[in-house]
Design a protein around this motif. Structure first.
Motif, mmCIF file in Angstrom:
data_model
loop_
_atom_site.group_PDB
_atom_site.id
_atom_site.type_symbol
_atom_site.label_atom_id
_atom_site.label_comp_id
_atom_site.label_asym_id
_atom_site.label_seq_id
_atom_site.Cartn_x
_atom_site.Cartn_y
_atom_site.Cartn_z
ATOM 1 N N SER A 525 -99.940 28.723 -23.851
ATOM 2 C CA SER A 525 -98.596 28.878 -23.320
ATOM 3 C C SER A 525 -98.519 30.114 -22.435
ATOM 4 O O SER A 525 -99.032 31.184 -22.780
ATOM 5 C CB SER A 525 -97.589 29.008 -24.465
ATOM 6 N N VAL A 578 -91.756 20.747 -35.392
ATOM 7 C CA VAL A 578 -91.752 22.075 -34.767
ATOM 8 C C VAL A 578 -92.923 22.192 -33.797
ATOM 9 O O VAL A 578 -92.766 22.656 -32.655
ATOM 10 C CB VAL A 578 -91.824 23.182 -35.833
ATOM 11 N N ASP A 579 -94.096 21.759 -34.218
ATOM 12 C CA ASP A 579 -95.292 21.896 -33.393
ATOM 13 C C ASP A 579 -95.167 21.098 -32.098
ATOM 14 O O ASP A 579 -95.472 21.597 -31.004
ATOM 15 C CB ASP A 579 -96.508 21.431 -34.197
ATOM 16 N N ARG A 582 -92.502 22.674 -29.843
ATOM 17 C CA ARG A 582 -93.059 23.904 -29.274
ATOM 18 C C ARG A 582 -94.034 23.596 -28.147
ATOM 19 O O ARG A 582 -94.022 24.255 -27.098
ATOM 20 C CB ARG A 582 -93.770 24.689 -30.384
ATOM 21 N N GLN A 583 -94.887 22.571 -28.335
ATOM 22 C CA GLN A 583 -95.873 22.250 -27.300
ATOM 23 C C GLN A 583 -95.214 21.680 -26.050
ATOM 24 O O GLN A 583 -95.636 21.983 -24.923
ATOM 25 C CB GLN A 583 -96.906 21.266 -27.846
ATOM 26 N N THR A 622 -87.843 27.902 -27.380
ATOM 27 C CA THR A 622 -89.033 27.981 -28.234
ATOM 28 C C THR A 622 -88.760 28.871 -29.440
ATOM 29 O O THR A 622 -89.125 28.540 -30.576
ATOM 30 C CB THR A 622 -90.231 28.504 -27.435
ATOM 31 N N GLU A 623 -88.124 29.998 -29.215
ATOM 32 C CA GLU A 623 -87.774 30.897 -30.314
ATOM 33 C C GLU A 623 -86.898 30.183 -31.346
ATOM 34 O O GLU A 623 -87.075 30.352 -32.554
ATOM 35 C CB GLU A 623 -87.053 32.121 -29.750
ATOM 36 N N LEU A 626 -89.055 27.672 -33.413
ATOM 37 C CA LEU A 626 -90.005 28.384 -34.272
ATOM 38 C C LEU A 626 -89.316 28.969 -35.496
ATOM 39 O O LEU A 626 -89.922 29.077 -36.569
ATOM 40 C CB LEU A 626 -90.700 29.495 -33.491
ATOM 41 N N TRP A 632 -94.268 29.260 -38.669
ATOM 42 C CA TRP A 632 -94.147 29.580 -37.255
ATOM 43 C C TRP A 632 -93.370 30.881 -37.047
ATOM 44 O O TRP A 632 -92.762 31.076 -35.998
ATOM 45 C CB TRP A 632 -93.455 28.426 -36.524
ATOM 46 N N GLU A 680 -97.559 31.947 -30.968
ATOM 47 C CA GLU A 680 -96.186 31.539 -30.707
ATOM 48 C C GLU A 680 -95.451 31.581 -32.043
ATOM 49 O O GLU A 680 -95.395 30.593 -32.773
ATOM 50 C CB GLU A 680 -96.140 30.146 -30.093
ATOM 51 N N HIS A 682 -91.858 32.980 -34.122
ATOM 52 C CA HIS A 682 -90.495 33.488 -34.061
ATOM 53 C C HIS A 682 -90.511 34.997 -34.333
ATOM 54 O O HIS A 682 -91.145 35.466 -35.274
ATOM 55 C CB HIS A 682 -89.637 32.780 -35.111
#
Length: 753
Positions: A525, A578-579, A582-583, A622-623, A626, A632, A680, A682
């Motif tokens: 990322s 989540v994964d 996030r991706q 993203t935050e 996570l 995460w 990555e 939080h």
């Protein structure tokens, strides 16, 4: 790949003599590379069943199974009255049978990232018995770096689960590094050093793996996030945990692999105490001075080694397998490190010391870069060496060395570097190539496998497959296998879950071997990078382009969001949503960075401002996602580190160590290893990475006329300052993963790229 001079093969009697391996010393019985397998520990199996499944172990009928011809370990699953029948030739084989039953009969799932355990009132049994076996005697786990990138601050609950997971997945050898630094402390005090001098040399836990490698130490003239002195209380607590780990390994039938003593000593302090002994200073590793090397051909070496192994045995007992490398990652500079010593003689001395400490012990040597050199393998007793070919699934060093010139070796898989968290995996090599390697005539003395990821506890599909392939003799159809994985991971043949995982198979997990020509691990990322419009890789050795077409990955998110509502509450789904979210956002960030660059080059201030806002919004999204899952989040990592502290000062040092590892690595290594272990997480994203991009994007428009984007000379200073902060971070989620992922998906739909 560093070229290796091959041995010249000759005919006649000499050819026959060489066929078994390199020219070495008189050897033990040919092929004797492993300790005898102990009979299954039924009490240990029952206890592990209870711990990991919650089932009453009395519902399983356990029995001993004798391996057949060509087998070293085997298990069988069947029915015994109203019980599930599990037979195994060892404790590990029996627990592997339990896991195989769980996966392929009960359709359950255990992983480092969530379990799915739903059982009917009557436990299912197979219609016909299932029997699996392996010819692989050495089934090894752990890169040294795992103890820095994943587990440096674990306590017993994490280790207890981890060791069960190893046994359930067939591992029978595992590196045991926790607490071993107490051996340094005891040993070097017996050779003239004060106890404070030794403690100053021992680095903080996240950086200790590289000290065992002979690449760094805890010495630093100034305080730092890696330097000693560690406290004696800390050494004792780590020793106590290490003893607990080793005891459980033995209970589960896993042979602990201890670090070997190959001559690393506490630098000039030790050398000055022994001026008549050849103890040359070594060069540096990523800016760090390496520990001095006690020439193992010197008379002092066996004395120190004897004391080292005696102290190790006092704390942890003896074992049959030891690992460490002479001169790890030194490349063509080896003569400078040897300083006149003979490499072959040095290796013989190491093996002799091992044999004195544990007669017949196996020396595990890592096949990595230019190691091991032919001079070593020609000198030692090859029947007491096993080479771990760390990167068989990409670099295939074993092919370049004629299967390590006939020395016993293990086919290895790294896949992960630095513990970086992008969705990524090479399923084809272990799932399809490895079974073929096991029957190739040029495999020579292939005796095992080695799962040696630098960091673990991400991409759970990868260890799930690796844990099966030691038992499978044939290649798997990955389309079918991944479908079955999705079913057992969520406990339902949900069509949308199956669709999502098929997309992931064709994108994130489709990587094939490139001999490292395209970098290591996932395309990282951009959020974790030091800001740069010309950004390629984030870490120095990362890929510089997408591994797949990001638009082909994107549909995985709506598919996973569309699963049946009942699946959303499973631990496995919560991690995966989540994964995947996030991706998707990480991929979007990379594409947006390209748009920022295009606007900058076009000198379009309006579009530059718009694309910059979109980029920062994607970081914020993203935050948010996570923060919905503890795996995460930065908080748990920091709290684990702090929990080891005995005093307030030590607690702060441990937090400094934890923060440094995942950002700057160290001040000395910043130019080479910064962001190597980027995360990555939080709290890390909002508190460390985003401010860097905000600064850069705020300053960027002012440089548009010149075309010279902002440059800063204080990134290290800022990174080091952040690593010394102590602000608290959450350790528990603040929202539901599905709810936040769905909100983000809606937001993305209203703002397409």
């Amino acid at each position: 790949m560093t070229s290796v001079t091959r041995r010249t093969f000759v005919g006649g009697a000499m050819a026959a003599a060489l066929a078994a391996g390199p020219v070495g010393r008189a050897a033990a019985a040919p092929g004797a590379v492993t300790a005898a397998t102990a009979p299954p520990n039924l009490a240990a199996v029952r206890a592990a069943i209870q711990r990991r499944t919650g089932l009453d172990p009395s519902r399983f009928a356990l029995s001993t199974l004798a391996p057949g011809a060509g087998e070293v370990d085997a298990f069988q699953i069947g029915r015994s009255g109203d019980q599930v029948g599990i037979a195994g030739s060892s404790t590990v084989a029996m627990l592997s049978g339990v896991n195989w039953w769980l996966k392929y009969v009960a359709h359950g799932h255990i992983s480092p990232n969530g379990d799915q355990l739903q059982f009917p009132a009557t436990l299912p049994t197979p219609a016909t018995p299932i029997r699996m076996s392996t010819e692989l005697a050495e089934r090894y786990a752990y890169n040294f770096t795992f103890f820095g990138y994943t587990s440096p601050y674990w306590q017993w609950p994490e280790w207890e689960r981890e060791l069960d997971f190893l046994a359930l997945n067939g591992t029978n050898r595992a590196l045991a590094l926790i607490g071993q630094e107490i051996v340094w402390y005891d040993t070097f005090r017996d050779f003239g050093m004060t106890e404070l001098e030794v403690r100053q040399w021992i680095s903080m836990p996240a950086h200790q793996p590289w000290q065992w490698y002979g690449e760094t130490t805890g010495y630093d003239l100034d305080a730092s996030g890696y330097s000693g002195p560690v406290s004696i209380e800390f050494l004792h607590k780590r020793r106590d945990l290490g003893q607990q780990i080793v005891a459980r390994m033995r209970e589960l039938g896993i042979t602990p692999v201890f670090p070997a003593f190959v001559g690393h000593v506490p630098d000039a302090t030790f050398a000055s105490l022994h001026p008549d002994t050849h103890i040359p200073a070594q060069k540096d590793y990523a800016g760090h001075p390496r520990p001095y090397w006690l020439d193992t051909t010197e008379a002092l070496y066996p004395e120190v080694a004897r004391r080292f192994y005696q102290d190790q045995a006092t704390h942890f007992g003896t074992t049959t397998h030891y690992s460490n490398d002479l001169f790890h990652e030194v490349g063509d500079d080896l003569p400078d490190y040897l300083d006149g010593a003979n490499l072959g003689d040095a290796a013989v001395a190491v093996q002799d010391a091992l044999d004195e400490a544990s007669p017949g012990a196996i020396w595990l040597i890592q096949g990595w870069q230019s190691n091991p050199r032919l001079e070593i393998l020609n000198a030692v007793d090859e029947n007491r060496v096993v080479v771990l070919d760390l990167d068989s699934d990409d670099d295939r060093k074993w092919e370049d060395t004629e299967a390590y010139w006939g020395v016993p070796w293990c086919w290895g898989s790294i896949q992960n570097f630095g513990g970086r968290l992008g969705m990524f995996g090479n399923l084809g090599e272990p799932g399809q190539t490895f079974p073929r390697v096991r029957t190739r005539s040029d495999r020579r003395r292939l005796v095992g496998c080695a799962w040696v990821q630098e960091g673990l506890h991400q991409n759970p599909i990868v260890p799930d497959l690796l844990g099966e392939m030691m038992w499978r003799r044939s290649a798997v159809d990955l389309s079918t296998w991944v479908r079955d994985f999705a079913v057992r991971r969520y406990g339902s043949a949900d069509p949308k879950a199956i669709e999502a995982w098929d997309i992931l198979r064709r994108t994130a997990y489709s990587y094939v071997s490139t001999n490292h020509t395209t970098g290591e691990g996932p395309f990282e990322s951009a959020f974790q990078a030091m800001p740069d419009l010309d950004l390629r890789s984030v870490s120095m050795f990362g890929p510089d382009e997408f591994r797949y077409v990001p638009e082909e990955f994107a549909p995985a998110l709506p598919a996973l969001l569309a699963v049946a509502p009942a699946l959303r509450s499973t631990a496995t789904y919560k991690y995966d949503i989540v994964d995947v979210t996030r991706q998707v956002l990480a991929n979007r960030g990379r594409l947006l960075l390209g748009k920022i660059r295009a606007a900058y080059e076009a000198k379009n201030r309006t579009d530059l401002a718009r694309q910059s806002r979109r980029f920062l919004t994607t970081i914020d999204q993203t935050e948010r996602i996570l923060g919905t899952h503890p795996q995460w989040m930065l908080g748990p990592w920091l709290e684990q580190a702090k929990a080891w502290g005995t005093t307030a000062e030590e607690t702060e040092l441990l937090e400094w160590n934890a923060r440094s590892m995942i950002t700057i690595w160290t001040e000395e290594a910043f130019d080479t290893l910064r962001e190597y272990a980027n995360r990555e997480w939080h709290g890390l994203l909002s508190g460390y990475y985003k401010p860097r991009w905000e600064r850069f994007l705020t300053d960027l428009p002012a440089t548009m006329a010149s075309g010279n984007q902002p440059e800063y000379d204080d990134w290290l200073e800022r990174g080091d300052a952040w690593s010394q902060q102590t602000e608290p971070h959450r350790t528990t989620p603040a929202a539901d993963p599905y709810t936040v992922a769905a909100q983000i998906a809606d937001e993305l739909a209203t703002d397409p790229l």
